[in-house]
Scaffold this motif. Structure first.
Motif, PDB file in Angstrom:
ATOM      1  N   HIS A 130       0.842  -1.196   0.000  1.00 43.95           N
ATOM      2  CA  HIS A 130       0.000   0.000   0.000  1.00 43.95           C
ATOM      3  C   HIS A 130       0.878   1.248   0.000  1.00 43.95           C
ATOM      4  N   GLN A 131       0.328   2.316  -0.573  1.00 37.76           N
ATOM      5  CA  GLN A 131       1.117   3.552  -0.672  1.00 37.76           C
ATOM      6  C   GLN A 131       1.342   4.180   0.693  1.00 37.76           C
ATOM      7  N   THR A 132       0.313   4.143   1.538  1.00 37.74           N
ATOM      8  CA  THR A 132       0.418   4.830   2.832  1.00 37.74           C
ATOM      9  C   THR A 132       0.109   3.872   3.978  1.00 37.74           C
ATOM     10  N   THR A 133       0.540   4.285   5.157  1.00 31.52           N
ATOM     11  CA  THR A 133       0.251   3.526   6.370  1.00 31.52           C
ATOM     12  C   THR A 133      -1.254   3.420   6.587  1.00 31.52           C
ATOM     13  N   GLN A 134      -1.949   4.534   6.376  1.00 28.33           N
ATOM     14  CA  GLN A 134      -3.402   4.537   6.602  1.00 28.33           C
ATOM     15  C   GLN A 134      -4.103   3.524   5.710  1.00 28.33           C
ATOM     16  N   GLN A 135      -3.709   3.493   4.441  1.00 30.89           N
ATOM     17  CA  GLN A 135      -4.315   2.518   3.515  1.00 30.89           C
ATOM     18  C   GLN A 135      -4.004   1.090   3.948  1.00 30.89           C
ATOM     19  N   ALA A 136      -2.780   0.875   4.398  1.00 29.91           N
ATOM     20  CA  ALA A 136      -2.395  -0.466   4.831  1.00 29.91           C
ATOM     21  C   ALA A 136      -3.178  -0.882   6.070  1.00 29.91           C
ATOM     22  N   LEU A 137      -3.299   0.028   7.034  1.00 21.59           N
ATOM     23  CA  LEU A 137      -4.036  -0.288   8.263  1.00 21.59           C
ATOM     24  C   LEU A 137      -5.494  -0.620   7.951  1.00 21.59           C
ATOM     25  N   ALA A 138      -6.061   0.140   7.017  1.00 26.41           N
ATOM     26  CA  ALA A 138      -7.476  -0.077   6.676  1.00 26.41           C
ATOM     27  C   ALA A 138      -7.696  -1.389   5.937  1.00 26.41           C
ATOM     28  N   SER A 139      -6.642  -1.980   5.405  1.00 23.85           N
ATOM     29  CA  SER A 139      -6.799  -3.195   4.584  1.00 23.85           C
ATOM     30  C   SER A 139      -6.847  -4.480   5.416  1.00 23.85           C
ATOM     31  N   PHE A 140      -6.495  -4.390   6.707  1.00 18.58           N
ATOM     32  CA  PHE A 140      -6.535  -5.601   7.538  1.00 18.58           C
ATOM     33  C   PHE A 140      -7.980  -6.006   7.797  1.00 18.58           C
ATOM     34  N   SER A 141      -8.236  -7.304   7.753  1.00 20.78           N
ATOM     35  CA  SER A 141      -9.606  -7.762   8.019  1.00 20.78           C
ATOM     36  C   SER A 141      -9.689  -8.293   9.440  1.00 20.78           C
TER      37      SER A 141
END
Lengths: 143, 126
Positions: free
Chosen positions: B115-126
């Protein structure tokens, strides 16, 4: 360093290296600083540094098989148009065609074997001479 | 965002580790991840984190990382395999464009969730 020559337009150096991080880093710094002095851009420095790291690592780890008594010879020439790097180890060599393609589906999860792929991707020319213990790499400055 | 540093982050660690809502965020101390000994240490440290979790959720952020070698890629693959074997999730984020090119060349951009950003990565966890 065994020998070096530099002017405002070129640098050439020959280094005989043992597997000691401080010696290897000193040699790398000499090469990279010559490239930076000739104002190669950031992408070029990144590419050459990566290929140099991978080739030296291959030479010490796979070529010399970690034998501390064995040396690696690094020769480089930097001028405004191109960078030529030659690295020779004291190992038996290898057949570059025998290295599995790490980008093939069945190999992509194998943790090793990507160094040569990266060298070929980032340098203009990579030639491994028989018996496979000497690599010649050339980077031609874009534009 | 409020993040709690984890107890295992020591002065000699090659990592900065923090925990937030069950997700472990890992950042690198070094700008260059090239040295073989450092890479081995990084691999051992992240493996310990993975092993300490039941279903690990790990975010590795490449903030400030300028260079990495194929040996570092190998360590990431080993960590990914370890996380998957524990039914966990691994995300990578904040990768410099030149380093991302390394992932593309090796096709590891298809193996890892990047993911480009930390926020996007954090939001991708299920």
């Amino acid at each position: 360093m065994t020998s070096a020559h530099s002017s405002s337009e070129s640098f050439s150096g020959c280094f005989e290296l043992h597997n000691r991080p401080e010696d290897i880093q000193r040699a790398e710094r000499s090469v990279l600083s010559a490239i930076e002095q000739l104002e190669y851009d950031r992408a070029s420095v990144f590419a050459i540094r990566l290929a140099l790291e991978e080739a030296l690592n291959n030479a010490f780890k796979h070529g010399n098989k970690g034998d501390p008594a064995k040396q690696v010879r690094l020769h480089c020439r930097v001028d405004p148009k191109a960078v030529v790097i030659e690295i020779e180890d004291e190992g038996d060599g290898f057949d570059p065609h025998s290295v599995p393609d790490p980008t093939e589906q069945e190999n992509v999860e194998i943790p090793s074997g990507r160094g040569l792929t990266l060298m070929r991707a980032f340098m203009t020319e990579v030639v491994i001479s028989p018996p496979g213990n000497r690599v010649h790499m050339k980077y031609v400055r874009p534009g | 965002m409020d993040r709690k540093p984890m107890a295992n982050t020591s002065a000699t660690s090659r990592l900065r580790v923090s925990e937030h809502e069950g997700i472990t965020r890992v950042e690198f101390v070094d700008r260059n991840i090239l040295d073989e000994a450092n890479i081995q240490q990084i691999g051992a440290e992240i493996s310990r984190i993975v092993d300490s979790k039941t279903q690990p959720k790990i975010l590795i952020s490449f903030d400030n990382v300028d260079h990495l070698s194929s040996a570092a890629l190998g360590t990431l693959i080993t960590i990914n395999n370890r996380v998957r074997s524990k039914d966990g999730q691994l995300r990578l984020a904040n990768i410099d464009p030149q380093i991302y090119e390394v992932f593309i060349i090796t096709k590891l951009n298809k193996l890892f969730q990047i993911h480009q950003t930390t926020q996007q990565a954090l939001a991708s966890f299920s």
